[in-house]
Design an enzyme around this catalytic site. Structure first.
Site, PDB file in Angstrom:
ATOM      1  N   GLU A  51      30.326  31.081  -6.744  1.00 14.99           N
ATOM      2  CA  GLU A  51      30.092  30.065  -5.706  1.00 14.99           C
ATOM      3  C   GLU A  51      30.374  28.679  -6.265  1.00 14.99           C
ATOM      4  O   GLU A  51      29.935  28.344  -7.366  1.00 14.99           O
ATOM      5  CB  GLU A  51      28.629  30.051  -5.219  1.00 14.99           C
ATOM      6  N   GLU A  81      21.303  34.399  -7.509  1.00 13.05           N
ATOM      7  CA  GLU A  81      20.491  33.267  -7.954  1.00 13.05           C
ATOM      8  C   GLU A  81      18.994  33.532  -8.035  1.00 13.05           C
ATOM      9  O   GLU A  81      18.205  32.966  -7.268  1.00 13.05           O
ATOM     10  CB  GLU A  81      20.746  32.059  -7.039  1.00 13.05           C
TER      11      GLU A  81
HETATM   12  C1  BGC Z   1      23.198  29.962  -2.380  1.00 10.39           C
HETATM   13  C2  BGC Z   1      23.776  29.852  -0.991  1.00 10.39           C
HETATM   14  C3  BGC Z   1      23.631  28.437  -0.479  1.00 10.39           C
HETATM   15  C4  BGC Z   1      24.437  27.530  -1.374  1.00 10.39           C
HETATM   16  C5  BGC Z   1      24.419  26.056  -0.969  1.00 10.39           C
HETATM   17  C6  BGC Z   1      23.497  28.766  -3.257  1.00 10.39           C
HETATM   18  O1  BGC Z   1      22.307  28.359  -3.832  1.00 10.39           O
HETATM   19  O2  BGC Z   1      23.558  31.155  -2.993  1.00 10.39           O
HETATM   20  O3  BGC Z   1      23.147  30.786  -0.184  1.00 10.39           O
HETATM   21  O4  BGC Z   1      23.991  28.291   0.841  1.00 10.39           O
HETATM   22  O5  BGC Z   1      23.979  27.620  -2.702  1.00 10.39           O
HETATM   23  O6  BGC Z   1      23.143  25.529  -1.033  1.00 10.39           O
END
Ligand code: BGC
Length: 444
Positions: free
Chosen positions: A356, A168
């Site tokens: 993610e 990111e």
């Molecule tokens: C990041 C994580 C973070 C998650 C939830 C993403 O932006 O890669 O490190 O914990 O989102 O906020």
């Protein structure tokens, strides 16, 4: 109808994601150097409840039991990050053998358990020694990063095939170098532009190094993406939404695809040219093997005169009175479909993998159990949208839940819990939540 794993086909990649600083702890153990997050957590009023990740989930010491639990939960792919300052305590120069040993132990055990490692090379924890030289605002960072990447490939590349170069870029350059709310806490448009350009160069450069050193590697990078809609049908709001989209969704993918920065929508972004040198435009481009998509919510954008450069702002979910997670992010499952559609529409886009997706909700521990129906519903609905995308022929090939364990959520500390597994930070006890049991069952 409940979706099942087989609807996605045998090749679809399922997993969980974590990041070094958020879980490892052992912040100064076995020769590890300080990272910008080790420094940042010590500053006043930066982290909720003055918390830090010095211990976090103590994964450094508990990795074996955690990986065994992952196996019992039928999780076939594990995405984790390497802490640069564990490998190179000063960011460059001398290698810390004990740091190499730690990641060797994780990789070896994961493979032994039948879990495929996916390694993120940078998840926001720059060595402090490099920040002291300007960090991501110093152009030399692309060379420091390239050296570090080569060391990782040399030591782990005999067993690790899947690499995510950077996590990111928009979030860490924006929060860390523009707003100053994440490490290293720098502010201002110039810091942001310099950091962004050097990150984009390091990202393509890092991928080029891996490809040159390792045949058969599978190399990608991860972008934060949100579906964006204008607040009203007014032209002003539509223009504002297009600007937010350029910044939040297009800023890093387009130069990587050889399209340059999206300066058409945001004229002020043209100032990035100040940091560009000969051949940079060509060097920003790289044909990744996959693109990691990270999606949590959608954003509604309206016009405002009060935000310089952008004249756009987010209309919060709270204001819109919609259902939210503990991060105050709107629960909007269709967002994942929309971003997959958006990214699939680029010419020459490589396969997409959701690296993610997940949600924080307030969990309650009752009789040693955590019943979290909201998280389970969130994940089920998201997976349904991934199915919808795949079924429509969009280019999606995998899905990783954020995250395995409750952990240190950056400036928010330990309050938001994203894990499939509950962690009691007093005694480090792990309890698989009902969402985790559901995912385990789904993956069976
Ligand atoms: C990041 C994580 C973070 C998650 C939830 C993403 O932006 O890669 O490190 O914990 O989102 O906020």
């Amino acid at each position: 109808m409940d979706r099942c794993k087989k609807d996605f086909g045998d090749d679809f990649i399922w997993g969980v994601s974590t990041a070094a600083y958020q879980i490892e702890g052992a912040h100064n153990t076995d020769g590890k150097g300080a990272s910008i997050w080790d420094t940042f957590v010590q500053k006043k009023n930066k982290i909720f409840g003055k918390q830090d990740a010095n211990v976090a989930c103590d994964f450094y010491n508990r990795y074996a039991a955690d990986l065994a639990l992952m196996r019992r939960m039928n999780i076939p792919n594990y995405r984790f990050s390497i802490a640069w300052s564990r490998i190179l305590p000063q960011g460059t120069g001398e290698i810390n053998g004990l740091g190499i040993d730690f990641y060797n132990r994780i990789i070896d055990l994961a493979l032994e358990l039948g879990i495929t490692p996916w390694v993120t090379l940078y998840h926001w924890d720059l060595p402090q020694a490099l920040e002291d030289k300007g960090g991501w605002t110093n152009r030399d960072v692309k060379d420091w990063f390239a050296d570090y990447v080569a060391i990782c490939v040399k030591h782990f590349g005999d067993r690790v095939k899947n690499w995510i170069v950077i996590n990111e870029p928009t979030v860490f350059t924006g929060a860390g170098y523009f707003f100053g709310v994440h490490a290293p806490g720098k502010k201002g448009f110039n810091n942001f532009l310099a950091a962004a350009h050097h990150t984009a160069l390091a990202q393509a450069g890092g991928a080029r190094i891996i490809k040159s050193l390792q045949t058969g590697s599978n190399v990608g990078t991860s972008f934060s993406c949100s579906h964006i809609e204008p607040y009203t049908a007014r032209n002003k709001d539509k223009i504002a939404a297009a600007k937010a989209d350029a910044l939040l969704n297009r800023f890093f993918i387009e130069p990587l695809l050889g399209m340059g920065y999206p300066t058409q929508e945001i004229k002020a972004l043209r100032k990035i040219e100040k940091y560009m040198q000969q051949n940079d435009e060509a060097n920003l481009q790289f044909n990744m093997d996959f693109i990691g998509i990270q999606n949590y919510t959608r954003e509604i954008i309206r016009h405002t005169l009060f935000v310089p450069f952008l004249q756009a702002k987010i209309v919060s979910a709270q204001k819109r009175k919609v259902e939210t997670t503990a991060m105050n992010w709107e629960v909007y499952p269709e967002s994942i479909y929309e971003v997959l559609k958006k990214y699939s529409s680029y010419a020459n886009i490589p396969p997409l993998i959701i690296t993610e997706n997940g949600a924080a909700f307030t969990d309650e521990l009752v009789d040693c159990k955590v019943h979290d129906p909201k998280r389970k519903a969130y994940l089920q609905q998201a997976i349904e949208q991934v199915y919808r995308a795949k079924n429509k022929g969009l280019n999606v090939h995998g899905y990783f839940v954020w995250t395995f364990l409750d952990n240190f959520e950056w400036a928010e500390g330990y309050r938001p819990r994203f894990g499939l597994v509950h962690v009691d930070f007093e005694n480090q006890k792990r309890i698989v939540k009902s969402s985790g049991k559901w995912y385990a069952d789904f993956l069976k």
